[in-house]
Motif scaffolding. Structure first.
Motif, short mmCIF file in Angstrom:
data_model
loop_
_atom_site.label_atom_id
_atom_site.label_comp_id
_atom_site.label_asym_id
_atom_site.label_seq_id
_atom_site.Cartn_x
_atom_site.Cartn_y
_atom_site.Cartn_z
N GLU A 84 0.97 -1.11 0.41
CA GLU A 84 -0.13 0.09 -0.10
C GLU A 84 0.70 1.22 -0.11
OE1 GLU A 84 -3.21 2.58 2.34
OE2 GLU A 84 -2.62 0.16 3.38
N VAL A 88 0.12 2.49 -3.66
CA VAL A 88 -1.84 2.57 -4.07
C VAL A 88 -1.60 4.39 -3.44
CG1 VAL A 88 -3.64 2.32 -2.64
CG2 VAL A 88 -2.27 -0.05 -3.24
N TYR A 275 -8.74 0.52 -4.18
CA TYR A 275 -7.99 0.13 -4.98
C TYR A 275 -8.45 -0.62 -5.83
CZ TYR A 275 -3.39 -0.33 -7.22
OH TYR A 275 -2.62 -0.66 -7.65
N THR A 279 -10.17 1.24 -8.67
CA THR A 279 -9.03 1.67 -9.53
C THR A 279 -8.21 0.54 -10.20
OG1 THR A 279 -8.17 2.85 -7.45
CG2 THR A 279 -6.65 2.51 -9.31
#
Length: 347
Positions: A84, A88, A275, A279
């Protein structure tokens, strides 16, 4: 039972695709196409806990298994946090509170299911004493009181009581449903399939009401709530059906089933939920398109397979070191501390 683990995790991933991938914040006139499957997450969780009761009721408490479980959760927590931070949210500032959550994920409820599951693991020896006591009046009094409390409070703040009931249901199937019982898996699957159609139809009518037929919110909650008795009954039917289904040993099923906990940890990680679905897969953008259901189901399958593969790699890299650490260091230290505690109590 291993195949049922896979089915349960697929249901959970499907539910999370609806909750995190699409959500309810849609333009007026658009409805989440997967909202009719929102009860699938609770159904999958129920099955997972019942499987635990089925196997653990006849086994002894193992401190080594608990330590290996906690270390697996810790490794996943650290690895996912590093991903992350690197991919991310590379610009975010790391706080002390986040570090605590990463290092003690069970204590700080990073995953609500995992924290409650560890609590259940610790309570299992005491539940086993009750369930194997041979006193049905005590067992059903405990379960009846638990159900009444759940229905009255209906809160996510105390899911352990629900897990204890589900554990007991799975254990009672193992203890009280003999092999000779005239209850075929086909009958259970037909009944469960009928209930699945009914629940899905009710929720579809709730979100797409017919003229003059508006279903109340209470009807929706009776199916989608975490403490839904209809979903618990459906879980029991599926569970008994799978327990009666005789399948030859299959190495692939066992290998995939061993990664189901890792699948949950990866795709339900708080920092990766949106995410993954929005995403990477852009699931929210398919709403209203002709291919919305097909794309959502393909996304669920892709997340399941990818997370299973990642956890399989994690197992190859870390399972042996974790087992070595527990067997050579952590377990002897813990057993020595228990012996010291016993001596102190005796003194």
């Amino acid at each position: 039972m291993e195949l049922l683990r896979i089915v349960a995790m697929l249901l959970i991933v499907l539910s999370h695709c609806s909750v995190y991938g699409i959500g309810n914040e849609l333009p007026e006139g658009q409805v989440n196409p997967l909202s009719i499957f929102n009860y699938c997450g609770n159904l999958g969780v129920n099955l997972f806990v019942m499987i635990t009761g089925y196997f653990m009721v006849t086994s002894k408490f193992s401190l080594g298994k608990l330590m290996k479980l906690l270390l697996q959760i810790l490794v996943c927590s650290v690895l996912l946090f590093l991903f992350e931070c690197a991919v991310v949210h590379p610009q975010k500032e790391i706080s002390i509170a986040e570090i605590k959550e990463v290092c003690f994920p069970v204590k700080y409820y990073k995953w609500w299911f995992i924290s409650t599951y560890v609590q259940l693991f610790l309570l299992a020896p005491f539940l086993n004493v009750l369930l194997t006591s041979g006193n049905p009046r005590r067992i059903f009094a405990f379960m009846g009181a638990s159900v009444v409390i759940m229905l009255y409070f209906r809160t996510h703040n105390f899911p352990l009581l629900l897990f204890m009931n589900l554990y007991a249901l799975g254990a009672l199937v193992r203890l009280c449903l003999p092999e000779s019982a005239k209850l075929s898996s086909k009958l259970c699957f037909v009944a469960a399939g009928g209930l699945l159609l009914v629940y899905t139809g009710v929720l579809y009518m709730y979100h797409h009401p017919l003229p003059g037929l508006q279903l109340g919110n209470l009807v929706r909650l009776s199916i989608t709530s975490s403490y839904s008795l209809p979903v618990m009954f459906l879980s029991l039917l599926l569970f008994v059906g799978f327990s009666k289904w005789k399948i030859p040993h299959n190495r692939l099923i066992n290998m995939v089933a061993a990664t189901t906990l890792g699948i949950y940890l990866i795709h339900e990680c708080p920092g990766l939920r949106y995410y993954i679905w929005r995403t990477l897969l852009h699931v929210d953008e398919c709403v209203g398109k002709s291919y919305e259901y097909g794309y959502c189901f393909l996304s669920v399958a892709a997340v399941f397979v990818a997370c299973s593969a990642l956890d399989w790699v994690r197992g190859i890299l870390f399972n042996k070191p974790i087992a070595l650490l527990v067997d050579r260091l952590a377990l002897p230290v813990a057993e020595y501390m228990l012996q010291c505690a016993k001596r102190i109590l005796k003194w």
